[in-house]
Design an enzyme around this catalytic site. Structure first.
Site, mmCIF file in Angstrom:
data_model
loop_
_atom_site.group_PDB
_atom_site.id
_atom_site.type_symbol
_atom_site.label_atom_id
_atom_site.label_comp_id
_atom_site.label_asym_id
_atom_site.label_seq_id
_atom_site.Cartn_x
_atom_site.Cartn_y
_atom_site.Cartn_z
ATOM 1 C CE1 TYR A 57 3.812 -3.029 2.838
ATOM 2 C CE2 TYR A 57 4.935 -4.476 1.104
ATOM 3 C CZ TYR A 57 4.486 -3.367 1.956
ATOM 4 O OH TYR A 57 5.909 -3.590 3.002
ATOM 5 C CB ILE A 241 13.687 -4.029 1.088
ATOM 6 C CG1 ILE A 241 13.076 -3.191 2.180
ATOM 7 C CG2 ILE A 241 14.163 -5.267 0.915
ATOM 8 C CD1 ILE A 241 11.911 -3.780 2.267
ATOM 9 C CE LYS A 243 7.194 1.163 -6.022
ATOM 10 N NZ LYS A 243 5.438 1.794 -5.734
ATOM 11 C CG ASN A 253 16.823 0.183 -7.407
ATOM 12 O OD1 ASN A 253 17.209 1.809 -7.055
ATOM 13 N ND2 ASN A 253 15.815 -0.237 -7.026
#
Length: 285
Positions: A57, A241, A243, A253
């Site tokens: 990443y 998971i 972002k 979230n």
């Protein structure tokens, strides 16, 4: 904060919220860095322990963002990073792990994953994982993007990963046919990346808007993204998971954990996004 009804999961012997935090593409834009750090810190303070990243990443940029975010908060975080298949030799795995630790500004990872199947024999990668455990640099290991046929040789050699991280969302349900049941039977946790879709197309579906109108959270009326996330979190043996690049997104979230989809909601979603009735090769993004 995580709600009393929020789903939890036991990963590598630790009980954790089933909602974690992904970091793909964090660190790519310096203008977003402060928001990304605040978002991760907000999640940690609210009880979202799992932070997932990878050496791939941004070639360590995402790990560096996390390193700044967890400064003074390392005890709150369950850190997961991933080694590239091209680095998965005995020596290369250890060197990659050490690089990730430097980027993360920490001295250990809770879990270290092989990012996808490698041409390097897994026995060699596994030997590196075990050496890293003995050195105290990782607490455990797992895999990512492994389909059912990729998993079987591991288990045949008694290599049991703690987790298999895979693409799973309403628009990518193929793993329900065989991989998810296989992981559960083998006591391997499934971890869903991109649980609310990729690129926003899923969230434009009119059914998600319709179902969202029927649900409220402490943050306000539900959103299509929260419905998609609640749908993933409904499963046993599953971590999600997503972002969240801003504190506002993180708040959404967090409150998605409050949503309990009704039987009618689930039936409607099955009709719009049918579950698989045959083997479908694992999709990868």
């Amino acid at each position: 904060m995580t709600t009393p009804s929020a789903p939890t999961i036991t990963l590598n012997g630790t009980s954790l919220p089933a909602l974690g935090m992904g970091t793909w593409r964090m660190g790519d834009n310096p203008a977003h860095r402060a928001d990304e750090i605040r978002s991760l810190q907000m999640g940690l303070e609210a009880g979202l322990n799992i932070i997932d990243t990878a050496e791939m990443y941004g070639q360590g940029r995402a790990e560096a963002v996390i390193g700044e975010a967890i400064n003074g908060r390392r005890d709150k975080a369950f850190l997961i990073s991933k080694v590239l298949p091209s680095h998965a030799s005995y020596k290369g795995t250890q060197e990659a792990c050490e690089r990730s630790l430097r980027h993360l500004n920490t001295d250990y990872l809770d879990l270290y994953l092989l990012h996808w199947p490698s041409a390097i024999p897994f026995e060699e990668t596994h030997r590196a994982f075990e050496t890293l455990k003995k050195r105290g640099l990782i607490g455990g290991w797992g895999v990512s993007n492994f389909d059912t046929e990729d998993m079987k040789p591991l288990l045949a050699h008694k290599f049991r990963p703690a987790v298999n991280q895979i693409l799973y969302s309403l628009d990518y349900r193929g793993t329900e046919y065989d991989l998810l049941p296989h992981n559960e039977t083998a006591h391997i946790v499934s971890m869903a990346y991109c649980p609310i879709g990729q690129g926003g197309a899923l969230l434009k579906h009119p059914l998600l808007h319709e179902i969202a109108q029927r649900h409220e959270t402490t943050h306000g009326p539900a959103t299509p993204a929260q419905i998609a996330l609640a749908w993933v979190l409904r499963r046993q043996n599953m971590i999600a998971i997503p972002k969240a690049g801003t504190p506002h997104h993180q708040a959404l979230n967090l409150t998605a954990q409050e949503i309990i989809l009704t039987h009618a909601d689930l039936q409607a979603l099955d009709a719009a996004f049918p579950p698989p009735h045959r083997k479908i090769p694992l999709a990868v993004i």
